[in-house]
Enzyme design. Structure first.
Site, PDB file in Angstrom:
ATOM      1  N   GLU A 132       0.841  -1.191   0.000  1.00  0.00           N
ATOM      2  CA  GLU A 132       0.000   0.000   0.000  1.00  0.00           C
ATOM      3  C   GLU A 132       0.881   1.247   0.000  1.00  0.00           C
ATOM      4  O   GLU A 132       1.949   1.271   0.615  1.00  0.00           O
ATOM      5  CB  GLU A 132      -0.897   0.000   1.239  1.00  0.00           C
ATOM      6  CG  GLU A 132      -1.910   1.148   1.258  1.00  0.00           C
ATOM      7  CD  GLU A 132      -2.792   1.148   2.492  1.00  0.00           C
ATOM      8  OE1 GLU A 132      -3.923   1.637   2.399  1.00  0.00           O
ATOM      9  OE2 GLU A 132      -2.345   0.651   3.554  1.00  0.00           O
ATOM     10  N   LYS A 147     -10.122   0.594  -2.133  1.00  0.00           N
ATOM     11  CA  LYS A 147     -10.204   0.308  -0.699  1.00  0.00           C
ATOM     12  C   LYS A 147     -11.545   0.761  -0.127  1.00  0.00           C
ATOM     13  O   LYS A 147     -11.948   1.913  -0.276  1.00  0.00           O
ATOM     14  CB  LYS A 147      -9.065   1.016   0.027  1.00  0.00           C
ATOM     15  CG  LYS A 147      -8.963   0.711   1.517  1.00  0.00           C
ATOM     16  CD  LYS A 147      -7.743   1.413   2.103  1.00  0.00           C
ATOM     17  CE  LYS A 147      -7.535   1.054   3.570  1.00  0.00           C
ATOM     18  NZ  LYS A 147      -6.315   1.691   4.118  1.00  0.00           N
ATOM     19  N   CYS A 152      -5.131  -3.300   3.511  1.00  0.00           N
ATOM     20  CA  CYS A 152      -4.808  -2.832   4.858  1.00  0.00           C
ATOM     21  C   CYS A 152      -5.980  -2.987   5.846  1.00  0.00           C
ATOM     22  O   CYS A 152      -6.279  -4.084   6.292  1.00  0.00           O
ATOM     23  CB  CYS A 152      -4.308  -1.398   4.796  1.00  0.00           C
ATOM     24  SG  CYS A 152      -3.321  -0.904   6.235  1.00  0.00           S
TER      25      CYS A 152
END
Length: 266
Positions: free
Chosen positions: A42, A115, A155
């Protein structure tokens, strides 16, 4: 069986520096290690001095030096490249979309995942709020690759098991991340192993891992976890490469001996 690899970085505020690092590490993973699928971390193109720095370098979909670099790396080395995340322009000029782009061995972009879950954390002097600069995604992301069906998460998504169930059965979950040192030390390995066990698949995590120019310290510990929840490879801090084999026979064996996915009732 397919050899896959994750790149770990300590990205800087300078895009060109990070591009040079990615070119070197991807070449090593593909040429020296023989990886057929490579995952980047990321925020690999930029870890700015301020959260807003990534907004200034956001690219339009389909154009820009960051996307050109990833397409070239996939094409040059004949690999599947899952591009960690990069900032893409959004409808809000003050925010970006934190996006994973997937490139096939010809260098064509074939899939995208934005995301969904945005990180927020407050503990003492440590505070983060991604919603200030990021627009959340809305759609589950999967893609068929040389490593089978791959589910994509980023994440903070790791903490939401319903996202992984929504992917359906997959052979591999990829997770680019920039976990903080605090949360990573407490939860990173536990969560990665849990997602592998629950979904009876491999999990490949590519992390930021070290102290950045902005003072932030990321946890690192990029790793490959197998469908039984065993850690097959890990690198702790600093830049580097971690990888291993996706064994489709192992996936089938685990699912046959413990058919938890078939036993689901909800």
């Amino acid at each position: 069986m397919t050899f896959i690899a994750a790149i770990q970085m300590v990205s800087t505020p300078v895009v060109e520096e990070n591009i040079a690092t990615v070119r070197r590490l991807v070449e090593q993973a593909a040429v020296s290690n023989g990886a057929q699928l490579v995952l980047l971390p990321e925020y690999w193109p930029i870890m700015g001095m301020a959260d807003t720095d990534k907004v200034a370098v956001a690219e339009q979909p389909g154009s820009g030096i960051i996307q050109e670099t990833m397409a070239d790396l996939a094409r040059t080395h004949g690999i599947w490249l899952l591009g960690g995340t990069l900032p893409l322009a959004s409808d809000d000029p003050a925010k970006v979309v934190n996006t994973t782009l997937v490139y096939d061995p010809s260098g064509q972009q074939v899939s995208r995942y934005d995301k969904i879950h945005l990180f927020g954390f407050n503990q003492g002097d440590e505070s983060y709020n991604e919603s200030r600069t990021i627009v959340p995604g809305r759609h589950v992301g999967t893609v068929d690759t040389v490593a089978g069906k791959v589910g994509m998460a980023i994440c903070y998504d790791l903490r939401f098991p319903e996202l992984f169930r929504a992917m359906g059965p997959v052979d591999l979950i990829v997770l680019p991340a920039a976990f903080t040192y605090t949360t990573g030390e407490a939860h990173w390995e536990l969560l990665l192993r849990a997602r592998a066990i629950e979904n009876q698949c491999y999990v490949l995590a590519a992390a930021q891992g070290g102290t950045h120019a902005n003072g932030r310290r990321t946890w690192g510990h990029s790793m490959l976890v197998d469908p039984w929840g065993e850690v097959r490879a890990v690198i702790e801090e600093g830049e580097g490469i971690v990888g291993g084999l996706v064994d489709f026979g192992k996936i089938a064996s685990v699912r046959a001996s413990l058919p938890a996915l078939q036993h689901r009732t909800m």
